[in-house]
Design a protein around this motif. Structure first.
Motif, PDB file in Angstrom:
ATOM      1  N   SER A  24       0.822  -1.200   0.000  1.00  0.00           N
ATOM      2  CA  SER A  24       0.000   0.000   0.000  1.00  0.00           C
ATOM      3  C   SER A  24       0.864   1.262   0.000  1.00  0.00           C
ATOM      4  O   SER A  24       0.553   2.240  -0.688  1.00  0.00           O
ATOM      5  CB  SER A  24      -0.922   0.000   1.216  1.00  0.00           C
ATOM      6  OG  SER A  24      -1.594   1.225   1.329  1.00  0.00           O
ATOM      7  N   GLN A  25       1.936   1.243   0.756  1.00  0.00           N
ATOM      8  CA  GLN A  25       2.838   2.400   0.785  1.00  0.00           C
ATOM      9  C   GLN A  25       3.463   2.642  -0.587  1.00  0.00           C
ATOM     10  O   GLN A  25       3.552   3.783  -1.040  1.00  0.00           O
ATOM     11  CB  GLN A  25       3.912   2.205   1.855  1.00  0.00           C
ATOM     12  CG  GLN A  25       3.356   2.298   3.261  1.00  0.00           C
ATOM     13  CD  GLN A  25       4.382   1.948   4.327  1.00  0.00           C
ATOM     14  OE1 GLN A  25       5.525   1.632   4.053  1.00  0.00           O
ATOM     15  NE2 GLN A  25       3.959   2.003   5.571  1.00  0.00           N
ATOM     16  N   HIS A  28       0.613   3.967  -2.915  1.00  0.00           N
ATOM     17  CA  HIS A  28       0.285   5.368  -2.617  1.00  0.00           C
ATOM     18  C   HIS A  28       1.343   6.309  -3.196  1.00  0.00           C
ATOM     19  O   HIS A  28       1.001   7.323  -3.819  1.00  0.00           O
ATOM     20  CB  HIS A  28       0.138   5.567  -1.115  1.00  0.00           C
ATOM     21  CG  HIS A  28      -0.254   6.959  -0.756  1.00  0.00           C
ATOM     22  ND1 HIS A  28      -1.516   7.454  -0.965  1.00  0.00           N
ATOM     23  CD2 HIS A  28       0.465   7.976  -0.240  1.00  0.00           C
ATOM     24  CE1 HIS A  28      -1.560   8.708  -0.587  1.00  0.00           C
ATOM     25  NE2 HIS A  28      -0.378   9.044  -0.138  1.00  0.00           N
ATOM     26  N   ARG A  29       2.601   5.976  -3.006  1.00  0.00           N
ATOM     27  CA  ARG A  29       3.682   6.816  -3.523  1.00  0.00           C
ATOM     28  C   ARG A  29       3.638   6.884  -5.041  1.00  0.00           C
ATOM     29  O   ARG A  29       3.742   7.963  -5.632  1.00  0.00           O
ATOM     30  CB  ARG A  29       5.038   6.290  -3.056  1.00  0.00           C
ATOM     31  CG  ARG A  29       6.239   7.093  -3.601  1.00  0.00           C
ATOM     32  CD  ARG A  29       7.567   6.433  -3.261  1.00  0.00           C
ATOM     33  NE  ARG A  29       7.637   5.003  -3.538  1.00  0.00           N
ATOM     34  CZ  ARG A  29       7.823   4.475  -4.753  1.00  0.00           C
ATOM     35  NH1 ARG A  29       7.945   5.239  -5.807  1.00  0.00           N
ATOM     36  NH2 ARG A  29       7.892   3.167  -4.911  1.00  0.00           N
ATOM     37  N   SER A 157      -9.039   6.525   0.446  1.00  0.00           N
ATOM     38  CA  SER A 157      -7.758   6.452  -0.245  1.00  0.00           C
ATOM     39  C   SER A 157      -7.649   7.537  -1.295  1.00  0.00           C
ATOM     40  O   SER A 157      -8.623   8.187  -1.638  1.00  0.00           O
ATOM     41  CB  SER A 157      -7.628   5.075  -0.891  1.00  0.00           C
ATOM     42  OG  SER A 157      -8.670   4.879  -1.803  1.00  0.00           O
ATOM     43  N   TRP A 158      -6.481   7.733  -1.825  1.00  0.00           N
ATOM     44  CA  TRP A 158      -6.196   8.657  -2.932  1.00  0.00           C
ATOM     45  C   TRP A 158      -6.547  10.085  -2.585  1.00  0.00           C
ATOM     46  O   TRP A 158      -7.077  10.814  -3.365  1.00  0.00           O
ATOM     47  CB  TRP A 158      -6.932   8.258  -4.196  1.00  0.00           C
ATOM     48  CG  TRP A 158      -6.477   6.991  -4.759  1.00  0.00           C
ATOM     49  CD1 TRP A 158      -5.549   6.144  -4.244  1.00  0.00           C
ATOM     50  CD2 TRP A 158      -6.939   6.386  -5.950  1.00  0.00           C
ATOM     51  NE1 TRP A 158      -5.410   5.064  -5.044  1.00  0.00           N
ATOM     52  CE2 TRP A 158      -6.251   5.193  -6.102  1.00  0.00           C
ATOM     53  CE3 TRP A 158      -7.877   6.758  -6.898  1.00  0.00           C
ATOM     54  CZ2 TRP A 158      -6.451   4.358  -7.156  1.00  0.00           C
ATOM     55  CZ3 TRP A 158      -8.080   5.914  -7.953  1.00  0.00           C
ATOM     56  CH2 TRP A 158      -7.369   4.736  -8.086  1.00  0.00           C
TER      57      TRP A 158
END
Length: 159
Positions: A24-25, A28-29, A157-158
């Motif tokens: 997830s990290q 996201h990046r 999210s986002w």
């Protein structure tokens, strides 16, 4: 010779929760970098995509449909309106309300963001085959649906 004590613990490095968090990290990046390269944020994509899918709407309806909290909605609309990607107009049925619409420039920006997002998905999922990507997506959706149904939590999210 490498010191075995420097290796991550086998007890946790293959736990699903650890793997999801670490992946997830990275996701996201990658997505944030892609949107940033197009001068945008995740909320911009979500709002533009929601407007394209559902058409003009009030801020409240956009918030419900996009999962953007009302406290973030006004700032997001302001940012997009300043760039002429959306327009605000009084609602003919209720002058106290504004209706938000997608502009032609907003549609072009949405296409750029979709391209960035597709490229980042490919980068994130590079080691997986097409079938594995579909299976992973299906399993993640199943997990998310289960936990969102249990907690009633919106998708945040986002950002």
């Amino acid at each position: 010779m490498e010191n075995p004590a420097d290796e991550p613990s086998a007890r946790w490095k293959r736990l699903p929760s650890w793997l999801l968090t670490q992946t997830s990290q990275h996701a996201h990046r990658l997505v944030a970098d892609g949107f940033s390269a197009a001068g945008a944020r995740g909320y911009h994509f979500r709002l533009l995509a929601t407007l394209e899918e559902f058409g003009p709407a009030s801020q409240a309806a956009l918030g419900r449909r996009s999962g953007i909290h009302v406290s973030d909605m006004v700032a997001t609309i302001n940012e997009l309106a300043e760039r002429e990607l959306v327009e605000r107009a009084p609602d003919p049925a209720d002058r106290r309300r504004n209706v938000i619409s997608l502009t032609t420039a907003g549609k072009r920006q949405l296409r750029r963001l979709e391209k960035q997002l597709a490229d980042r998905q490919d980068e994130l999922l590079a080691p997986l085959s097409r079938d594995e990507r579909a299976q992973l997506t299906e399993l993640l959706a199943k997990l998310l649906d289960h936990h969102n149904g249990r907690t009633g939590a919106p998708d945040e999210s986002w950002r």
